[in-house]
Design an enzyme around this catalytic site. Sequence first.
Site, PDB file in Angstrom:
ATOM      1  N   HIS A 463       0.822  -1.218   0.000  1.00  0.00           N
ATOM      2  CA  HIS A 463       0.000   0.000   0.000  1.00  0.00           C
ATOM      3  C   HIS A 463       0.849   1.258   0.000  1.00  0.00           C
ATOM      4  O   HIS A 463       0.524   2.253  -0.636  1.00  0.00           O
ATOM      5  CB  HIS A 463      -0.924  -0.006   1.223  1.00  0.00           C
ATOM      6  CG  HIS A 463      -2.048  -0.963   1.076  1.00  0.00           C
ATOM      7  ND1 HIS A 463      -2.475  -1.779   2.075  1.00  0.00           N
ATOM      8  CD2 HIS A 463      -2.816  -1.253   0.009  1.00  0.00           C
ATOM      9  CE1 HIS A 463      -3.458  -2.537   1.642  1.00  0.00           C
ATOM     10  NE2 HIS A 463      -3.688  -2.238   0.387  1.00  0.00           N
ATOM     11  N   CYS A 841      -4.492  37.642 -19.189  1.00  0.00           N
ATOM     12  CA  CYS A 841      -3.093  37.562 -18.774  1.00  0.00           C
ATOM     13  C   CYS A 841      -2.902  37.711 -17.271  1.00  0.00           C
ATOM     14  O   CYS A 841      -1.791  37.761 -16.791  1.00  0.00           O
ATOM     15  CB  CYS A 841      -2.239  38.577 -19.532  1.00  0.00           C
ATOM     16  SG  CYS A 841      -2.669  40.268 -19.160  1.00  0.00           S
TER      17      CYS A 841
HETATM   18  C1  PEP Z   1      -3.508  42.050 -14.138  1.00  0.00           C
HETATM   19  O1  PEP Z   1      -3.860  43.029 -13.497  1.00  0.00           O
HETATM   20  O2  PEP Z   1      -4.182  41.009 -14.205  1.00  0.00           O
HETATM   21  C2  PEP Z   1      -2.225  42.046 -14.841  1.00  0.00           C
HETATM   22  C3  PEP Z   1      -1.852  41.058 -15.595  1.00  0.00           C
HETATM   23  O3  PEP Z   1      -1.404  43.098 -14.622  1.00  0.00           O
HETATM   24  P1  PEP Z   1      -0.465  43.236 -13.329  1.00  0.00           P
HETATM   25  O4  PEP Z   1      -0.547  41.966 -12.575  1.00  0.00           O
HETATM   26  O5  PEP Z   1       0.895  43.514 -13.851  1.00  0.00           O
HETATM   27  O6  PEP Z   1      -1.081  44.386 -12.625  1.00  0.00           O
END
Ligand code: PEP
Length: 885
Positions: A463, A841
């Site tokens: 196990h 992002c």
């Molecule tokens: C965000 O605000 O999501 C971004 C990617 O910019 P930073 O984190 O640089 O403020």
Amino acid sequence: MGLFVFSFSEVAKMLKNVPAGDLVRKDELKSLFGGKGYNLAKIFSAKLPVPPGFIVSVKAFEDYHKSKNLSNELMDEIKKYIRELEIDTNRVFNVRNDLYDDEKERRIPLLVSVRSGSKISMPGMLDTILNLGMNDNSANRMYEITNNKKFVMGVYLRFIQMFADVVKKVPKSEFDNCKINSDDFLQEAKKYKDIYKKFVSEDFPDDPYLQIKLAIGAVFASWNSSKAVFYRKMNSISSSLGTAVNIQMMVFGNYGQNSGTGVVFSRNPIHGDKELFGEYLPNAQGEDVVAGHSTPHMISYLNDSCRKIYEELEKYSEILEAEFKDMQDIEFTIENGKLYILQTRSGKRSSQAAIKICVDLIKENKISVREAISRIELSQIEMSIYSSFSPQEVSELTPIANGLSASPGVASGVVVFNTSDAKKEFSAGKNVILVRKETSPEDIEGIQFSSGILTSCGGVTSHAAVIARGMGKCCIVGCSDIEVEEDHFNFKTPDGIRKVKSGDSISLDCCTGNIYLSELKTYFAEPSEEFKTFMSYVDSFSTVKVYANADNKKDLKKSLDFGASGVGLCRTEHMFFGEERIEVMREMILAKGNKKSEAIKKLLSFQKQDFLEMFLEAKGMPVTIRFLDPPLHEFLPKTKEAKLSVMNNLEMKPEEFDVLIESFSEFNPMMGHRGSRLLISYPEIIKMQTEAVITAALEAKERCKDIDIVPEIMIPFINHEKEIEFIVGIIRECADSIILNSEINLDYKIGTMIELPRAALVADKLATYVDFFSFGTNDLTQTTYGISRDDFSKVLKDYRKNNIYKFDPFCRIDEDGVGALIKMAIRIGKKGNKNLKIGVCGEHGGEHHSIRFFESIGVDYVSCSPYRVLSARFSSALARIERKN
Ligand code: PEP
Ligand code: MG
């Protein structure tokens, strides 16, 4: 057919009637009969030698948990199925002297195993009782037939001990201290029964029907044992699933040297190679292998000692793999030269093996690519790139011992000998190696806190090994070279002189099984060929591309190695923090006149060089460059020396300098003079950054004529359409005039981040000025919630405690609030510009659940940190497959 109880043949018939594609019905049957019962019925219908038996279904479990009792109705059904089993096997369950005297044909006692079996396998977490049905009558009868006192004694004593442990929680150690000093099995069993009586103040039940009633109840109750609850929590298994109980005729691997028991995997669960892998223990019962009390032989031993059975096993493992379309973990027993298959299930495997097996099964046309991707878990992708030690460092050391490698990778850290110390050291931020004689399922919490596990007993299917493999932990088992003294918190090395104590450092190399007496540094390994192939399948299924957040060539290179399709966010401010650059940046902010122009020129040349390197590295993939975002005070000198240096450079007086610095301070800089607001106040920054991007792109294009480079410029913190009109106007004027004066033709794109609620609300207006949106979900979450992203952890503690937020909205996108804003912004943004490209992002761009959401609302790409690129690619494909399903 019963209401609660079903024989294997009845279940097999039900399974045959389910159309191949009816996954819902299959799932219902698995829920009712548990994974083990479902699979046993399948083995039965594949006509493999499985000991006959029946399943007490999950319906009975539910009934039991309502009334805390096994109803008379259920017991009547069980008796009926026992009778059928007696007829089927020509054995007798309740051997009674009077009945047996009357019988013409002297029948063999029918002993049964009572095993749990929930829908999702939980190895070792629920209880099992073997040899049930033993009492003095059946023992005498078995002796008459076998003339083997040792065998009868082994079967009888094991039963009493297991029953006492599972049903009445009598500690196993109570029996371990009992001396066996005769071959009189009745007398020795009496000693065991006396221990039982002393502990529970009741006689040991001799009636097999009472035994089975109590045993089934105890297996049902084991569903709520603390180790089972912990295991379910750790593996997100619902506690409402419940367990079935499988009752099967016992076959005896402990019948003599012509018998034995073992576990085989149809493929190697460590590396995934297509070969029989497993262990065999002659003259033993199944529990001996999985419990890890003894170290069995590798399966090749069976090949050498009994080739015919080995070949039969090979054939069955192929049949089972073809039936279940997956690598199987098969338990078998050989009783007097006859092979029985006791159970089969999808085998737990290391992440590396999981990927290889999927790729091989696709190539063997056994499963589709879609099926393969659905079978892999996100954590397996994350764990696929295993760590290793430096070969150079290892070559200079002599291992202190060697054991069996049970899962790949390496680990090093401080030695502990129990769960509570593992927890303590882990909480103190240390890497932990849990050392045990043998691990039991109770150690699971300790394993979780450890980077590596080392045991002196047990095999690779114990196990400990199974669990460690599944959790991606480095694990070495059966290291009989060392002597573990758990109570004294040390283990003796093979020379017998040295003792490794709690808190000492060791390193485990699970590729070789070697153990070293020092803390070695760990490195990440290169992904395997199969892994690359698997990831190429993954990409063919995704619609959401995965870009990386990379601010320099090194990060970009790493991201491309992990399969990023471009750069979704290059935070240019990060390029100004180097020692040489920060001084120039400070001059640009604080100086006036010529000094300022000179600083801008210097920054321009730094930036151009940075961008050029990135364009060349990206080889035509999109590179999104975000213009300066943070408030300028972040760049200003903080220490006395730094202030002095800038002041001297600018030839300013202290009072004048202090006033100037003070003028940059803000009450709430995160909501202050930053992003687009800053760019509007300092258009020279827009011009410098535009010139750097465009001239770098032109130069890169000139150097690599066959690559089309289209730089993407991104504006942060936009709020208002007039802001964007102003900034875009400057960028275009500057970029177009450079391109016009150049021999080379260059296309470029301009986009805006959407990271403020107002920007989302007027997305249709903003979209008319730009080619793409990139949602900055960090700031968008901060501003939608009105909670500071830097201080949220303080709030979260109380919010978690009071069950206010289910998860941290800065990690996983809040679909109802922030997500709804994004969805709306995409919809109206596309009205403003139907060709608008959509990206994300913020940190959410690399998070599994958030990616699923982004995929569902039409996001074109997510961008995340380099180390999340692999898992994000996988999440993206899985999101699409799950949505289509
Ligand atoms: C965000 O605000 O999501 C971004 C990617 O910019 P930073 O984190 O640089 O403020
Ligand atoms: Mg932001």
